[in-house]
Design a protein around this motif. Structure first.
Motif, PDB file in Angstrom:
ATOM      1  N   GLY A  65       0.799  -1.184   0.046  1.00 30.99           N
ATOM      2  CA  GLY A  65       0.031  -0.091   0.080  1.00 30.99           C
ATOM      3  C   GLY A  65       0.777   1.078   0.026  1.00 30.99           C
ATOM      4  O   GLY A  65       0.875   2.051  -0.926  1.00 30.99           O
ATOM      5  N   GLY A  66       1.491   1.609   0.965  1.00 29.02           N
ATOM      6  CA  GLY A  66       2.318   2.909   1.072  1.00 29.02           C
ATOM      7  C   GLY A  66       1.896   3.470   2.479  1.00 29.02           C
ATOM      8  O   GLY A  66       1.864   2.572   3.648  1.00 29.02           O
ATOM      9  N   THR A  70       1.119   6.888  -2.185  1.00 24.34           N
ATOM     10  CA  THR A  70       1.781   5.600  -2.686  1.00 24.34           C
ATOM     11  C   THR A  70       2.743   5.975  -3.590  1.00 24.34           C
ATOM     12  O   THR A  70       3.761   5.593  -3.616  1.00 24.34           O
ATOM     13  N   ASP A  71       2.306   7.055  -4.224  1.00 27.38           N
ATOM     14  CA  ASP A  71       3.379   7.338  -5.473  1.00 27.38           C
ATOM     15  C   ASP A  71       4.359   8.542  -5.030  1.00 27.38           C
ATOM     16  O   ASP A  71       4.366   9.537  -5.340  1.00 27.38           O
ATOM     17  N   THR A  72       5.141   8.087  -3.890  1.00 31.38           N
ATOM     18  CA  THR A  72       5.964   8.842  -3.313  1.00 31.38           C
ATOM     19  C   THR A  72       7.165   8.339  -2.811  1.00 31.38           C
ATOM     20  O   THR A  72       6.772   7.270  -2.677  1.00 31.38           O
ATOM     21  N   GLN A  73       8.345   8.642  -2.231  1.00 27.72           N
ATOM     22  CA  GLN A  73       9.509   8.131  -1.675  1.00 27.72           C
ATOM     23  C   GLN A  73       8.727   7.718  -0.370  1.00 27.72           C
ATOM     24  O   GLN A  73       8.508   8.635   0.485  1.00 27.72           O
ATOM     25  N   CYS A  85       5.339   8.031   4.502  1.00 28.14           N
ATOM     26  CA  CYS A  85       5.720   8.820   3.481  1.00 28.14           C
ATOM     27  C   CYS A  85       6.354  10.248   4.367  1.00 28.14           C
ATOM     28  O   CYS A  85       6.415  10.078   5.607  1.00 28.14           O
ATOM     29  N   HIS A  86       7.284  10.861   3.673  1.00 25.21           N
ATOM     30  CA  HIS A  86       8.185  11.518   4.053  1.00 25.21           C
ATOM     31  C   HIS A  86       7.459  12.756   5.222  1.00 25.21           C
ATOM     32  O   HIS A  86       7.746  12.881   6.235  1.00 25.21           O
TER      33      HIS A  86
END
Ligand SMILES: [Zn+2]
Length: 245
Positions: A14-15, A21-24, A48-49
């Motif tokens: 998932g993230g 999700t579309d991130t570092q 995420c950051h």
């Protein structure tokens, strides 16, 4: 923690809990290090950051207050790797006890000991050298006599069921005959061909590739020899899914 399967699975599943999700993604401590949290996998989550920054050294319960289902999910995921490890451990001891019941000498060692044994003899990391270094019975000096490749048998399989071969774009390039035996031989047999006439006079031993024409190719130690008639061939070893060097 690169290559950690439990964390990778979590990242793949998932993230960040915020939906990004579309991130570092970063590794975040559920219980902050500053508050006694550890670096164990069971205390790590993916974030995420910006979430990682926002959470900072808050307790996770505080950070996710008002999002109790997300909190629940993260905490239960964190426990998973420990459940896996416990299952592996239980299986390991069960296996050990079963082996002991055979009455044969059984020795076990940790992965750390194996590595210690191998490293203290300056041996490279390979499966077969690791296998030689398991347990306390490993001699102080293993005699490895320039063995470059201990196993000379390679599994080659029994071919595929493809009805035609394709080029790199997936377009069919040639038909594959259903019937694999030509003049009693099939591709993969080891043959000896004694050619008595013509340009290709000589003796060739190797893996044969059959052609419907009866003109075979033989892969010998010294390279591929093409266009050898089946009449010159004698079977040495029937194809069994293995290559013997
Ligand atoms: Zn986030």
């Amino acid at each position: 923690m690169p290559g950690n399967p439990a964390l990778s699975r979590r990242a793949a599943s998932g993230g960040c809990q915020c939906g990004a999700t579309d991130t570092q993604l970063e590794i975040e401590h559920i219980q902050p290090l500053s508050k006694g949290g550890s670096n164990r996998v069971s205390n790590l989550a993916i974030a995420c950051h910006s979430c990682n920054q926002t959470k900072s050294n808050q307790e996770i319960e505080q950070f996710l207050s008002g999002k109790s289902n997300v909190l629940q999910q993260i905490l239960s995921q964190a426990k998973k790797p420990l459940a896996d490890a416990a299952a592996v451990n239980a299986t390991r001891w069960k296996l050990y006890n079963k082996l002991k019941l055979t009455g044969l000498p059984v020795e076990v060692g940790s992965g750390g000991l194996t590595k210690f044994n191998r490293c203290s003899q300056n041996l490279p990391k390979t499966h077969w050298l690791d296998a030689a270094c398991v347990g306390t019975s490993t001699p102080d000096r293993l005699i490895i006599k320039d063995v470059k490749k201990p196993l000379i048998i390679t599994a080659t399989g029994h071919g595929s069921r493809q009805m035609c071969r394709t080029d790199k774009h997936g377009f069919p390039v040639r038909y594959v005959p259903r019937f694999k035996f030509i003049k009693g031989y099939q591709t993969g047999d080891i043959v000896k061909a004694i050619v008595t006439k013509g340009k290709k006079q000589g003796v060739y031993v190797g893996r044969v590739a059959v052609r419907t024409t009866g003109s075979f190719n033989i892969k010998t130690k010294n390279g591929l020899v093409q266009g050898i008639s089946h009449k010159y061939c004698q079977p040495i070893h029937k194809k069994d899914g293995y290559a013997y060097v």
